[in-house]
Design a protein around this motif. Structure first.
Motif, mmCIF file in Angstrom:
data_model
loop_
_atom_site.group_PDB
_atom_site.id
_atom_site.type_symbol
_atom_site.label_atom_id
_atom_site.label_comp_id
_atom_site.label_asym_id
_atom_site.label_seq_id
_atom_site.Cartn_x
_atom_site.Cartn_y
_atom_site.Cartn_z
ATOM 1 N N ILE A 209 68.929 46.647 16.408
ATOM 2 C CA ILE A 209 69.487 46.881 15.190
ATOM 3 C C ILE A 209 71.240 46.586 15.420
ATOM 4 C CG2 ILE A 209 70.028 48.557 13.374
ATOM 5 C CD1 ILE A 209 67.008 49.419 13.825
ATOM 6 N N ALA A 210 71.719 47.542 16.490
ATOM 7 C CA ALA A 210 72.815 47.049 16.559
ATOM 8 C C ALA A 210 73.602 45.746 16.773
ATOM 9 C CB ALA A 210 73.622 47.992 17.805
ATOM 10 N N SER A 211 72.729 44.861 17.163
ATOM 11 C CA SER A 211 72.720 43.370 17.262
ATOM 12 C C SER A 211 72.773 42.668 16.042
ATOM 13 C CB SER A 211 72.010 42.763 18.478
ATOM 14 O OG SER A 211 72.280 43.593 19.772
ATOM 15 N N GLY A 212 72.257 43.389 15.055
ATOM 16 C CA GLY A 212 71.939 42.505 13.834
ATOM 17 C C GLY A 212 70.280 42.046 13.502
ATOM 18 N N ILE A 213 69.718 42.603 14.116
ATOM 19 C CA ILE A 213 68.111 41.905 14.164
ATOM 20 C C ILE A 213 67.617 43.000 13.144
ATOM 21 C CG2 ILE A 213 66.154 41.416 15.238
ATOM 22 C CD1 ILE A 213 68.379 39.475 16.037
ATOM 23 N N ALA A 214 66.967 42.671 12.269
ATOM 24 C CA ALA A 214 66.214 43.269 11.255
ATOM 25 C C ALA A 214 64.724 43.587 11.895
ATOM 26 C CB ALA A 214 65.873 42.936 10.023
ATOM 27 N N ILE A 215 64.244 44.868 11.838
ATOM 28 C CA ILE A 215 62.844 45.167 12.407
ATOM 29 C C ILE A 215 62.152 45.623 11.460
ATOM 30 C CG2 ILE A 215 61.498 46.420 14.126
ATOM 31 C CD1 ILE A 215 64.170 46.421 15.906
ATOM 32 N N PRO A 216 60.967 45.141 11.053
ATOM 33 C CA PRO A 216 60.066 45.692 10.117
ATOM 34 C C PRO A 216 59.429 46.925 10.463
ATOM 35 C CG PRO A 216 59.269 43.261 10.952
ATOM 36 C CD PRO A 216 60.401 43.883 11.656
ATOM 37 N N GLU A 217 59.398 47.905 9.310
ATOM 38 C CA GLU A 217 58.846 49.063 9.720
ATOM 39 C C GLU A 217 57.520 49.165 10.056
ATOM 40 O OE1 GLU A 217 60.194 52.201 9.125
ATOM 41 O OE2 GLU A 217 62.141 51.306 8.711
ATOM 42 N N GLY A 218 57.002 50.180 10.752
ATOM 43 C CA GLY A 218 55.699 50.257 11.346
ATOM 44 C C GLY A 218 55.482 49.616 12.679
ATOM 45 N N GLY B 265 52.339 46.445 15.004
ATOM 46 C CA GLY B 265 53.576 47.025 15.130
ATOM 47 C C GLY B 265 54.054 46.446 16.731
ATOM 48 N N GLN B 266 53.294 46.331 17.716
ATOM 49 C CA GLN B 266 53.685 45.474 18.851
ATOM 50 C C GLN B 266 54.092 44.106 18.607
ATOM 51 O OE1 GLN B 266 51.070 46.293 21.953
ATOM 52 N NE2 GLN B 266 51.670 48.254 22.492
ATOM 53 N N LYS B 267 53.257 43.565 17.991
ATOM 54 C CA LYS B 267 53.465 42.099 17.356
ATOM 55 C C LYS B 267 54.899 41.842 16.845
ATOM 56 C CE LYS B 267 50.280 39.365 16.552
ATOM 57 N NZ LYS B 267 49.122 38.955 16.023
ATOM 58 N N ASN B 268 55.176 42.962 15.721
ATOM 59 C CA ASN B 268 56.481 43.052 15.154
ATOM 60 C C ASN B 268 57.589 43.083 16.205
ATOM 61 O OD1 ASN B 268 55.245 42.370 12.758
ATOM 62 N ND2 ASN B 268 55.151 44.664 12.243
ATOM 63 N N PHE B 269 57.372 43.854 17.033
ATOM 64 C CA PHE B 269 58.537 44.387 18.048
ATOM 65 C C PHE B 269 58.635 43.267 19.052
ATOM 66 C CE2 PHE B 269 59.313 46.503 22.235
ATOM 67 C CZ PHE B 269 60.565 46.894 21.823
ATOM 68 N N GLU B 270 57.886 42.652 19.325
ATOM 69 C CA GLU B 270 57.907 41.424 20.391
ATOM 70 C C GLU B 270 58.582 40.295 19.644
ATOM 71 O OE1 GLU B 270 56.866 41.264 23.581
ATOM 72 O OE2 GLU B 270 55.869 43.154 23.492
ATOM 73 N N HIS C 291 41.603 56.964 24.027
ATOM 74 C CA HIS C 291 42.815 56.206 24.470
ATOM 75 C C HIS C 291 42.207 54.337 25.005
ATOM 76 C CE1 HIS C 291 45.263 59.327 25.136
ATOM 77 N NE2 HIS C 291 44.400 60.048 25.678
ATOM 78 N N HIS C 292 42.705 53.854 24.141
ATOM 79 C CA HIS C 292 42.585 52.257 24.185
ATOM 80 C C HIS C 292 43.696 51.612 24.924
ATOM 81 C CE1 HIS C 292 39.123 53.158 21.573
ATOM 82 N NE2 HIS C 292 39.961 53.727 20.816
ATOM 83 N N PRO C 293 43.337 50.286 25.653
ATOM 84 C CA PRO C 293 44.361 49.481 26.058
ATOM 85 C C PRO C 293 45.470 49.005 25.023
ATOM 86 C CG PRO C 293 42.321 48.552 27.102
ATOM 87 C CD PRO C 293 42.135 49.795 25.832
ATOM 88 N N LEU C 294 46.632 49.053 25.433
ATOM 89 C CA LEU C 294 47.512 48.521 24.446
ATOM 90 C C LEU C 294 47.904 46.952 24.608
ATOM 91 C CD1 LEU C 294 50.422 51.170 25.100
ATOM 92 C CD2 LEU C 294 48.667 51.005 23.176
ATOM 93 N N LYS C 295 47.855 45.889 23.722
ATOM 94 C CA LYS C 295 48.000 44.745 23.669
ATOM 95 C C LYS C 295 49.327 44.471 23.384
ATOM 96 C CE LYS C 295 43.520 44.311 21.674
ATOM 97 N NZ LYS C 295 42.717 44.546 20.352
ATOM 98 N N ALA C 296 49.889 43.476 24.432
ATOM 99 C CA ALA C 296 51.122 43.038 24.509
ATOM 100 C C ALA C 296 51.700 41.863 23.622
ATOM 101 C CB ALA C 296 51.577 42.648 25.976
ATOM 102 N N ILE D 285 56.880 54.981 23.481
ATOM 103 C CA ILE D 285 57.450 55.033 22.010
ATOM 104 C C ILE D 285 58.819 55.328 22.452
ATOM 105 C CG2 ILE D 285 57.545 56.548 19.976
ATOM 106 C CD1 ILE D 285 54.691 56.895 20.394
ATOM 107 N N LEU D 286 59.473 56.236 23.250
ATOM 108 C CA LEU D 286 60.810 56.466 23.403
ATOM 109 C C LEU D 286 61.321 55.084 23.876
ATOM 110 C CD1 LEU D 286 61.001 59.869 25.156
ATOM 111 C CD2 LEU D 286 61.689 59.267 22.696
ATOM 112 N N LEU D 287 60.925 54.349 24.708
ATOM 113 C CA LEU D 287 61.558 53.210 25.052
ATOM 114 C C LEU D 287 61.655 52.145 24.204
ATOM 115 C CD1 LEU D 287 59.630 52.820 28.728
ATOM 116 C CD2 LEU D 287 62.259 53.082 28.297
ATOM 117 N N GLN D 288 60.645 52.114 23.342
ATOM 118 C CA GLN D 288 60.763 51.218 22.033
ATOM 119 C C GLN D 288 61.497 51.521 21.187
ATOM 120 O OE1 GLN D 288 57.160 51.159 19.325
ATOM 121 N NE2 GLN D 288 56.652 48.954 20.132
#
Length: 124
Positions: A44-53, A60-65, A119-124, A33-36
């Protein structure tokens, strides 16, 4: 007396193993979570909008990717050292930690504890 001390010792060992491994997995999730969040700040500093959640959930990972892929498509080929330190290096570390987390909870004694503690595997 006989078997009682042996049973108590073994059950205490198993309980301690479960608690320590659960704490270890929680620490790894906090690290992810800290790395994310660090990558999000760079995006955000580069001007990319990231959806909440954007968190460790599947959506959430799909939005991040998707946000990272959009940022990568907009960047010129030779990245400056500052941009690389803000976004690319933490992102690669994030991916590496996610793979390590998934491999760890796939191993046999740890998979049992991970299953018991939710705990479940995280999907990339």
């Amino acid at each position: 007396m006989g078997y009682l001390p042996i049973i108590l010792t073994l059950s205490s060992f198993l309980a301690l193993f479960v608690l320590i491994f659960n704490q270890s997995l929680n620490q790894r999730k906090k690290q992810l979570i800290l790395l994310q969040q660090q990558v999000k700040k760079g995006l955000i500093a580069s001007g990319i909008a990231i959806p909440e959640g954007s968190d460790l959930s599947s959506s959430g990972q799909k939005n991040f990717e998707n946000a990272y892929a959009l940022w990568k498509a907009q960047q010129p080929s030779p990245l400056s050292a500052e941009i690389e330190a803000q976004v690319k290096k933490p992102y690669l570390q994030y991916k590496l930690e996610m793979v390590r987390y998934n491999k760890l909870i796939a191993k046999k004694p740890y998979s049992l504890v991970a299953g018991m503690m939710g705990h479940h595997p995280l999907k990339a």
